[in-house]
Design a protein around this motif. Structure first.
Motif, PDB file in Angstrom:
ATOM      1  N   HIS A  32     -16.543 -98.155  29.033  1.00  0.00           N
ATOM      2  CA  HIS A  32     -16.542 -97.896  27.575  1.00  0.00           C
ATOM      3  C   HIS A  32     -17.226 -96.741  27.152  1.00  0.00           C
ATOM      4  O   HIS A  32     -16.528 -95.986  26.689  1.00  0.00           O
ATOM      5  CB  HIS A  32     -16.979 -99.253  26.984  1.00  0.00           C
ATOM      6  CG  HIS A  32     -16.322-100.622  26.973  1.00  0.00           C
ATOM      7  ND1 HIS A  32     -16.505-101.731  26.578  1.00  0.00           N
ATOM      8  CD2 HIS A  32     -14.971-100.556  27.410  1.00  0.00           C
ATOM      9  CE1 HIS A  32     -15.906-102.378  26.981  1.00  0.00           C
ATOM     10  NE2 HIS A  32     -14.776-101.965  27.289  1.00  0.00           N
ATOM     11  N   MET A  33     -18.361 -96.341  27.809  1.00  0.00           N
ATOM     12  CA  MET A  33     -19.177 -95.025  27.385  1.00  0.00           C
ATOM     13  C   MET A  33     -18.297 -94.040  28.226  1.00  0.00           C
ATOM     14  O   MET A  33     -18.211 -93.031  27.279  1.00  0.00           O
ATOM     15  CB  MET A  33     -20.462 -95.347  27.953  1.00  0.00           C
ATOM     16  CG  MET A  33     -21.471 -96.397  27.294  1.00  0.00           C
ATOM     17  SD  MET A  33     -23.099 -96.261  27.785  1.00  0.00           S
ATOM     18  CE  MET A  33     -23.794 -94.742  26.692  1.00  0.00           C
ATOM     19  N   GLU A  36     -15.629 -93.233  25.620  1.00  0.00           N
ATOM     20  CA  GLU A  36     -16.186 -92.593  24.344  1.00  0.00           C
ATOM     21  C   GLU A  36     -16.433 -91.336  24.658  1.00  0.00           C
ATOM     22  O   GLU A  36     -15.971 -90.147  23.769  1.00  0.00           O
ATOM     23  CB  GLU A  36     -17.288 -93.268  23.975  1.00  0.00           C
ATOM     24  CG  GLU A  36     -17.266 -94.740  23.429  1.00  0.00           C
ATOM     25  CD  GLU A  36     -18.512 -95.312  23.001  1.00  0.00           C
ATOM     26  OE1 GLU A  36     -19.364 -94.613  22.983  1.00  0.00           O
ATOM     27  OE2 GLU A  36     -18.439 -96.489  22.814  1.00  0.00           O
ATOM     28  N   GLN A  37     -16.924 -90.862  25.889  1.00  0.00           N
ATOM     29  CA  GLN A  37     -16.931 -89.432  25.969  1.00  0.00           C
ATOM     30  C   GLN A  37     -15.893 -88.528  26.201  1.00  0.00           C
ATOM     31  O   GLN A  37     -15.662 -87.452  25.689  1.00  0.00           O
ATOM     32  CB  GLN A  37     -18.146 -89.345  27.046  1.00  0.00           C
ATOM     33  CG  GLN A  37     -19.445 -89.794  26.951  1.00  0.00           C
ATOM     34  CD  GLN A  37     -20.401 -89.829  28.343  1.00  0.00           C
ATOM     35  OE1 GLN A  37     -19.906 -89.811  29.396  1.00  0.00           O
ATOM     36  NE2 GLN A  37     -21.499 -90.589  28.092  1.00  0.00           N
ATOM     37  N   GLY A  39     -13.191 -89.311  24.939  1.00  0.00           N
ATOM     38  CA  GLY A  39     -12.607 -89.079  23.413  1.00  0.00           C
ATOM     39  C   GLY A  39     -13.174 -88.083  22.758  1.00  0.00           C
ATOM     40  O   GLY A  39     -12.356 -87.136  22.143  1.00  0.00           O
ATOM     41  N   GLU A  40     -14.371 -87.854  23.051  1.00  0.00           N
ATOM     42  CA  GLU A  40     -15.092 -86.463  22.222  1.00  0.00           C
ATOM     43  C   GLU A  40     -14.398 -85.260  22.945  1.00  0.00           C
ATOM     44  O   GLU A  40     -14.347 -84.256  22.489  1.00  0.00           O
ATOM     45  CB  GLU A  40     -16.511 -86.577  22.724  1.00  0.00           C
ATOM     46  CG  GLU A  40     -17.249 -87.933  21.965  1.00  0.00           C
ATOM     47  CD  GLU A  40     -18.673 -87.800  22.339  1.00  0.00           C
ATOM     48  OE1 GLU A  40     -18.963 -87.099  22.983  1.00  0.00           O
ATOM     49  OE2 GLU A  40     -19.452 -88.814  21.583  1.00  0.00           O
TER      50      GLU A  40
END
Length: 240
Positions: A32-33, A36-37, A39-40
């Motif tokens: 998940h993390m 998220e990264q 996505g950035e």
């Protein structure tokens, strides 16, 4: 991994099945993390008009998400298997160690060197903690529950907002039992308030369950894993 195999593992070695479930859940949290990264990175590439890179990252992220979906399916299946397995004794880790110390008259023979450092990737089943160290600050802890509570108190002083976020963040909660709550949630087995906060944490977890939760906590706080060490007082593994 098919359901038949998961059922077999759950019936034959339920404690190991529980460890597998916790490890898969931890892996899912890391994924998940990662997403998220990524996505950035997609947003950054888009802002730089690097649309090919944006598309590539999006495609690879989709593959990673599919892997995570499979992992979550296995976690759910293991939850169901463990719920239906009979004669599984769910005992709090600290209580189990205390039971060993009551029944073994020479339990001091199992004391270990308290200067040896262990990482959060070690196996702590049937082991008694002595202390932990975070960012070169050492804290004494007589059991795993205290390791968890004192660690959370330390990070809360660093940033209470991140800890507060745990009460609503899905990846920081158990599948069936809440790990963090603003009140003594009725679904929590042994909630205890974190010092200096109004947040409760579930403490009825195995040693490795607490270890896995601490890994998630450190990742959310972006604290390097190598900055956290565990010191043991005793190791009763050979008795099992």
């Amino acid at each position: 991994m098919d359901m038949e195999l998961l059922t077999f593992i759950g019936k034959e070695v339920p404690n190991t099945a529980s460890d597998i479930k916790e490890s898969l859940d931890l892996l899912s949290s890391s994924i998940h993390m990662c997403l998220e990264q990524l996505g950035e990175q997609i947003l950054k590439a888009h802002n730089n008009a690097d649309f090919e890179r944006s598309i590539e990252i999006s495609q690879q992220s989709k593959k990673i998400k599919e892997i995570d979906t499979q992992i979550q399916m296995m976690v759910t299946q293991l939850d169901e298997v463990l719920d239906h397995c009979e004669n599984i004794e769910m005992m709090e880790s600290d209580a189990e160690v205390e039971k060993i110390e009551r029944e073994v008259p020479n339990y001091r023979d199992y004391y270990v060197d308290q200067n040896i450092e262990y990482s959060l990737y070690d196996d702590f089943t049937h082991k008694r903690p002595a202390a932990f160290k975070l960012n070169n600050e050492k804290e004494l802890a007589k059991d795993w529950k205290e390791v968890l509570l004192k660690t959370l108190a330390v990070v809360a002083k660093k940033d209470i907002k991140t800890l507060d976020m745990f009460t609503t963040l899905p990846e920081m909660q158990g599948k069936k039992v809440p790990y963090f709550s603003k009140h003594q949630n009725s679904k929590m087995r042994k909630p205890m308030k974190i010092e200096g906060t109004d947040i409760y944490v579930e403490t009825n977890l195995s040693a490795n369950g607490i270890r896995n939760l601490l890994i998630k906590v450190l990742k959310q706080y972006k604290i390097p894993m190598n900055s956290y060490k565990i010191y043991l007082r005793a190791d009763y593994s050979e008795l099992h």
